[in-house]
Design a protein around this motif. Structure first.
Motif, PDB file in Angstrom:
ATOM      1  N   ALA A  23      57.464  45.019  53.398  1.00  0.00           N
ATOM      2  CA  ALA A  23      57.854  44.938  54.807  1.00  0.00           C
ATOM      3  C   ALA A  23      59.343  45.186  55.008  1.00  0.00           C
ATOM      4  CB  ALA A  23      57.483  43.560  55.371  1.00  0.00           C
ATOM      5  N   LYS A  24      60.099  45.298  53.893  1.00  0.00           N
ATOM      6  CA  LYS A  24      61.556  45.491  53.917  1.00  0.00           C
ATOM      7  C   LYS A  24      62.260  44.366  54.675  1.00  0.00           C
ATOM      8  CE  LYS A  24      61.141  49.347  51.680  1.00  0.00           C
ATOM      9  NZ  LYS A  24      61.509  49.423  50.248  1.00  0.00           N
ATOM     10  N   ASP A  25      61.669  43.186  54.597  1.00  0.00           N
ATOM     11  CA  ASP A  25      62.272  42.007  55.238  1.00  0.00           C
ATOM     12  C   ASP A  25      63.057  41.256  54.165  1.00  0.00           C
ATOM     13  OD1 ASP A  25      62.977  39.816  56.680  1.00  0.00           O
ATOM     14  OD2 ASP A  25      60.983  39.469  57.556  1.00  0.00           O
ATOM     15  N   TRP A  26      64.326  41.655  53.970  1.00  0.00           N
ATOM     16  CA  TRP A  26      65.125  41.119  52.859  1.00  0.00           C
ATOM     17  C   TRP A  26      65.542  39.671  53.102  1.00  0.00           C
ATOM     18  CZ3 TRP A  26      64.797  44.098  48.798  1.00  0.00           C
ATOM     19  CH2 TRP A  26      64.574  45.465  48.970  1.00  0.00           C
ATOM     20  N   LYS A  27      65.721  39.313  54.362  1.00  0.00           N
ATOM     21  CA  LYS A  27      66.094  37.933  54.665  1.00  0.00           C
ATOM     22  C   LYS A  27      64.957  36.979  54.321  1.00  0.00           C
ATOM     23  CE  LYS A  27      67.819  34.991  58.381  1.00  0.00           C
ATOM     24  NZ  LYS A  27      68.171  34.913  59.827  1.00  0.00           N
ATOM     25  N   THR A  28      63.746  37.367  54.702  1.00  0.00           N
ATOM     26  CA  THR A  28      62.579  36.543  54.369  1.00  0.00           C
ATOM     27  C   THR A  28      62.367  36.486  52.862  1.00  0.00           C
ATOM     28  OG1 THR A  28      61.559  37.229  56.454  1.00  0.00           O
ATOM     29  CG2 THR A  28      60.119  36.213  54.815  1.00  0.00           C
ATOM     30  N   LEU A  29      62.637  37.589  52.177  1.00  0.00           N
ATOM     31  CA  LEU A  29      62.500  37.623  50.710  1.00  0.00           C
ATOM     32  C   LEU A  29      63.417  36.593  50.064  1.00  0.00           C
ATOM     33  CD1 LEU A  29      61.401  38.993  48.132  1.00  0.00           C
ATOM     34  CD2 LEU A  29      63.307  40.592  48.296  1.00  0.00           C
ATOM     35  N   ASN A  30      64.680  36.539  50.505  1.00  0.00           N
ATOM     36  CA  ASN A  30      65.622  35.561  49.946  1.00  0.00           C
ATOM     37  C   ASN A  30      65.176  34.131  50.250  1.00  0.00           C
ATOM     38  OD1 ASN A  30      67.370  37.510  48.886  1.00  0.00           O
ATOM     39  ND2 ASN A  30      68.482  37.716  50.821  1.00  0.00           N
ATOM     40  N   GLU A  31      64.683  33.921  51.471  1.00  0.00           N
ATOM     41  CA  GLU A  31      64.230  32.574  51.853  1.00  0.00           C
ATOM     42  C   GLU A  31      63.037  32.138  51.016  1.00  0.00           C
ATOM     43  OE1 GLU A  31      63.455  32.878  55.981  1.00  0.00           O
ATOM     44  OE2 GLU A  31      65.574  32.856  56.589  1.00  0.00           O
ATOM     45  N   GLN A  32      62.100  33.046  50.800  1.00  0.00           N
ATOM     46  CA  GLN A  32      60.901  32.703  50.030  1.00  0.00           C
ATOM     47  C   GLN A  32      61.235  32.439  48.557  1.00  0.00           C
ATOM     48  OE1 GLN A  32      57.922  31.949  51.134  1.00  0.00           O
ATOM     49  NE2 GLN A  32      58.644  32.346  53.221  1.00  0.00           N
ATOM     50  N   ILE A  33      62.197  33.190  48.015  1.00  0.00           N
ATOM     51  CA  ILE A  33      62.603  32.953  46.613  1.00  0.00           C
ATOM     52  C   ILE A  33      63.155  31.540  46.464  1.00  0.00           C
ATOM     53  CG2 ILE A  33      64.266  33.629  44.830  1.00  0.00           C
ATOM     54  CD1 ILE A  33      63.972  36.520  45.828  1.00  0.00           C
ATOM     55  N   LEU A  34      64.042  31.156  47.392  1.00  0.00           N
ATOM     56  CA  LEU A  34      64.619  29.803  47.333  1.00  0.00           C
ATOM     57  C   LEU A  34      63.545  28.742  47.565  1.00  0.00           C
ATOM     58  CD1 LEU A  34      67.953  30.387  49.310  1.00  0.00           C
ATOM     59  CD2 LEU A  34      67.720  29.876  46.874  1.00  0.00           C
ATOM     60  N   ASN A  35      62.660  29.009  48.547  1.00  0.00           N
ATOM     61  CA  ASN A  35      61.615  28.039  48.893  1.00  0.00           C
ATOM     62  C   ASN A  35      60.652  27.824  47.731  1.00  0.00           C
ATOM     63  OD1 ASN A  35      59.948  26.338  50.388  1.00  0.00           O
ATOM     64  ND2 ASN A  35      58.740  28.045  51.209  1.00  0.00           N
ATOM     65  N   LEU A  36      60.214  28.907  47.103  1.00  0.00           N
ATOM     66  CA  LEU A  36      59.236  28.784  46.010  1.00  0.00           C
ATOM     67  C   LEU A  36      59.853  28.111  44.773  1.00  0.00           C
ATOM     68  CD1 LEU A  36      57.565  32.299  46.330  1.00  0.00           C
ATOM     69  CD2 LEU A  36      56.450  30.096  46.711  1.00  0.00           C
ATOM     70  N   SER A  37      61.146  28.368  44.524  1.00  0.00           N
ATOM     71  CA  SER A  37      61.773  27.770  43.341  1.00  0.00           C
ATOM     72  C   SER A  37      61.961  26.264  43.480  1.00  0.00           C
ATOM     73  CB  SER A  37      63.128  28.430  43.079  1.00  0.00           C
ATOM     74  OG  SER A  37      64.027  28.149  44.135  1.00  0.00           O
ATOM     75  N   LYS A  38      61.985  25.751  44.742  1.00  0.00           N
ATOM     76  CA  LYS A  38      62.220  24.320  44.976  1.00  0.00           C
ATOM     77  C   LYS A  38      60.936  23.532  45.170  1.00  0.00           C
ATOM     78  CE  LYS A  38      66.765  25.125  47.073  1.00  0.00           C
ATOM     79  NZ  LYS A  38      67.563  25.025  48.316  1.00  0.00           N
ATOM     80  N   LYS A  39      59.797  24.187  45.034  1.00  0.00           N
ATOM     81  CA  LYS A  39      58.520  23.482  45.188  1.00  0.00           C
ATOM     82  C   LYS A  39      58.384  22.387  44.128  1.00  0.00           C
ATOM     83  CE  LYS A  39      56.544  25.948  48.523  1.00  0.00           C
ATOM     84  NZ  LYS A  39      56.076  25.373  49.804  1.00  0.00           N
ATOM     85  N   ARG A  40      57.780  21.286  44.513  1.00  0.00           N
ATOM     86  CA  ARG A  40      57.604  20.158  43.604  1.00  0.00           C
ATOM     87  C   ARG A  40      56.641  20.533  42.470  1.00  0.00           C
ATOM     88  NH1 ARG A  40      53.823  15.937  43.591  1.00  0.00           N
ATOM     89  NH2 ARG A  40      54.552  14.051  42.536  1.00  0.00           N
ATOM     90  N   GLY A  41      57.129  20.336  41.218  1.00  0.00           N
ATOM     91  CA  GLY A  41      56.291  20.626  40.063  1.00  0.00           C
ATOM     92  C   GLY A  41      56.055  22.111  39.842  1.00  0.00           C
ATOM     93  N   GLN A  42      57.003  22.941  40.308  1.00  0.00           N
ATOM     94  CA  GLN A  42      56.827  24.383  40.148  1.00  0.00           C
ATOM     95  C   GLN A  42      56.815  24.746  38.648  1.00  0.00           C
ATOM     96  OE1 GLN A  42      55.505  27.192  40.896  1.00  0.00           O
ATOM     97  NE2 GLN A  42      56.673  27.399  42.836  1.00  0.00           N
ATOM     98  N   LEU A  43      55.895  25.627  38.295  1.00  0.00           N
ATOM     99  CA  LEU A  43      55.730  26.012  36.893  1.00  0.00           C
ATOM    100  C   LEU A  43      56.861  26.939  36.439  1.00  0.00           C
ATOM    101  CD1 LEU A  43      51.892  26.752  36.979  1.00  0.00           C
ATOM    102  CD2 LEU A  43      53.024  24.647  36.250  1.00  0.00           C
ATOM    103  N   LYS A  44      57.303  26.763  35.188  1.00  0.00           N
ATOM    104  CA  LYS A  44      58.373  27.593  34.647  1.00  0.00           C
ATOM    105  C   LYS A  44      57.957  29.059  34.599  1.00  0.00           C
ATOM    106  CE  LYS A  44      60.230  23.951  31.653  1.00  0.00           C
ATOM    107  NZ  LYS A  44      60.528  23.556  30.247  1.00  0.00           N
ATOM    108  N   GLN A  45      56.683  29.285  34.240  1.00  0.00           N
ATOM    109  CA  GLN A  45      56.204  30.664  34.137  1.00  0.00           C
ATOM    110  C   GLN A  45      56.227  31.351  35.492  1.00  0.00           C
ATOM    111  OE1 GLN A  45      54.792  27.981  32.974  1.00  0.00           O
ATOM    112  NE2 GLN A  45      54.002  28.241  30.889  1.00  0.00           N
TER     113      GLN A  45
END
Length: 515
Positions: free
Chosen positions: A44-66
């Motif tokens: 979708a070329k939505d770079w702002k949303t891409l950055n937000e989702q990267i940060l959001n997914l990395s901070k999820k509780r119990g996120q897997l290392k893989q």
């Protein structure tokens, strides 16, 4: 607007799937959900949303290392597809924040910082780029390929040299052992044992080990050129010269060999320089550049070198180095070359003289003080008639003479301080003594050695005399036997002559002690 709403709906749907798989501990499914979210944002070329989702997914509780590793690796592929520089920097910084402090994505973080440092360097911010690179200690990364580690450290060294931080450049360069470049890469790699960390393959843009060796020594040449350490620069060029693909190409090894010869001449005299000089003279490739072979030959030969004739012969070659590999030899190279020739001449003088006057020494060092002073004095004396002018002319001539003597004394003193030779200067008398003062033990040892040599010569002489005596005795006996046979068969005067000859030989035998 409708497309953005559909994107958000699709992301929400995938986030629900990601949550279920993450809580269930499904590694493969979680990784797929995370990468699908990033893929939707990229398409979708939505770079702002891409950055937000990267940060959001990395901070999820119990996120897997893989899942974090897969997400970072997936997002790194989008860096080169960004529409502008600001978007690229923002994405790199986002990934850098996500990977900070996580040992399982340390390699990816190092690559991200290298990309960011390259952007900063392109903007002219050398200091910021160097500071960014120095934050990462890749030598502790066990999973990173050896060639990638070396390339990263070399990039750190290069940026430090570009910002003229020579102390930190030296510290970083010591993290690389030169022996690492001598490893035989043709051997098959051993398979890792169970429990060992798996080493990743180096990216395609990382140079080979031999190319990294060349880059390493070129950077070290830049570092040693700052201190005018000619011997170390020569050793670096020697290492480059020994690289197989350099030695196979005549167009590449000739400029390198020229630099080796020049820096050998510029290096101060010491055992290492002498060893390198002799080994270089034995190189068969030196015959391709006969002028430099002759130059090195002059340094090896213990004869005084005339500086003016040498400089006139090699001045064009010296200036041509500006257009060769590695550029000019340095701002002080011409002055240091003269200094080395003077040092060579002093060593030659110390070999052939035990005592010499400073005046004569200055003449042998091509500091022809007397000729210049006499000419100046005579010309000024003829030109100026008054006493005051004559006095000034004499003072100028004497000052020139004294300055040349001081120059000869300065060069001699520097060599004594550096322990290149042993000498003492009697300044009131203007005499230099090259003899080494011996203590009583050395004198007694020399006397003892001389006596042993003398006794050996006496013993050898006695042995030779005894040997010659025995030979002559045997010859005399044989001669007497022959004469007795001739005496028994002869008559008359011949018989009488033989008789007298036998008596003479018997007297000789008695003289030499034969009974």
């Amino acid at each position: 607007m409708e497309g953005k709403g559909n994107l958000e709906a699709q992301i929400d749907q995938l986030l629900n799937v990601e949550k279920q798989m993450r809580l269930a501990g499904e590694v493969a499914a979680t990784k797929k959900a995370v990468t699908d979210i990033l893929q939707l944002c990229f398409e979708a070329k939505d770079w702002k949303t891409l950055n937000e989702q990267i940060l959001n997914l990395s901070k999820k509780r119990g996120q897997l290392k893989q899942a974090v590793t897969a997400m970072v690796q997936q997002a790194m592929q989008y860096i080169d597809e960004t529409p502008d520089l600001d978007t690229r920097i923002e994405l790199i910084k986002t990934l850098n924040n996500v990977s900070a402090g996580k040992i399982y994505v340390e390699i990816e973080r190092a690559r991200l910082i290298k990309k960011l440092a390259k952007i900063k360097e392109g903007q002219g911010l050398i200091a910021e780029a160097a500071d960014l690179m120095q934050e990462v200690a890749v030598e502790t990364f066990g999973a990173m390929a050896k060639t990638e580690k070396i390339a990263f450290i070399l990039e750190q060294v290069r940026l430090c040299l570009d910002r003229q931080d020579y102390v930190r450049a030296q510290i970083l360069s010591r993290k690389i052992s030169p022996r690492v470049f001598d490893v035989d890469t043709s051997k098959e790699k051993k398979k890792p044992k169970e429990g060992d960390s798996v080493v990743e393959e180096a990216p395609a843009d990382i140079p080979s080990l031999l190319e990294l060796k060349r880059i390493y020594y070129e950077l070290m040449i830049r570092y040693y050129s700052h201190n005018n350490d000619y011997l170390e620069i020569c050793r670096c060029y020697k290492a480059i010269y020994d690289i197989p693909y350099i030695k196979e190409n005549t167009a590449q090894w000739i400029p390198v060999l020229r630099k080796i010869c020049w820096y050998l001449v510029l290096a101060p005299h010491d055992p290492m320089q002498s060893s390198l000089l002799n080994s270089t003279l034995e190189d068969k490739n030196l015959s391709e550049i006969p002028n430099f072979r002759l130059l090195l030959k002059q340094l090896v030969t213990m004869e005084v070198i005339q500086w003016t004739s040498l400089w006139n012969t090699y001045k064009d070659e010296f200036d041509n180095e500006n257009n060769m590999l590695g550029g000019s030899l340095g701002a002080k190279a011409a002055e240091d070359l003269r200094q080395r020739i003077i040092e060579h001449n002093i060593l030659v003088v110390s070999k052939y003289y035990s005592r010499i006057t400073l005046k004569r020494l200055a003449e042998l060092l091509c500091l022809s003080i007397q000729v210049v002073a006499d000419l100046l004095w005579n010309n000024l004396l003829v030109k100026f008639k008054s006493k005051a002018q004559t006095y000034r002319a004499f003072h100028l001539s004497f000052s020139l003479l004294e300055s040349r003597l001081n120059e000869a004394e300065k060069h001699l003193s520097e060599m004594v301080v550096s322990k290149a030779l042993v000498a003492k200067i009697d300044r009131p008398m203007g005499i230099v003594c090259f003899q080494v003062a011996k203590d009583s033990n050395d004198i007694l040892n020399s006397w003892s050695t001389n006596l042993e040599k003398l006794l050996d010569l006496v013993e050898k002489s006695c042995h030779q005399i005894h040997k010659e005596t025995m030979v002559h005795k045997a010859a005399l006996k044989v001669g007497i036997v022959i004469l007795i046979d001739m005496y028994s068969t002869s008559t008359g005067l011949i018989r009488q002559a033989i008789y007298h000859q036998i008596l003479f030989l018997l007297e000789v035998l008695l003289l030499v002690g034969e009974k």
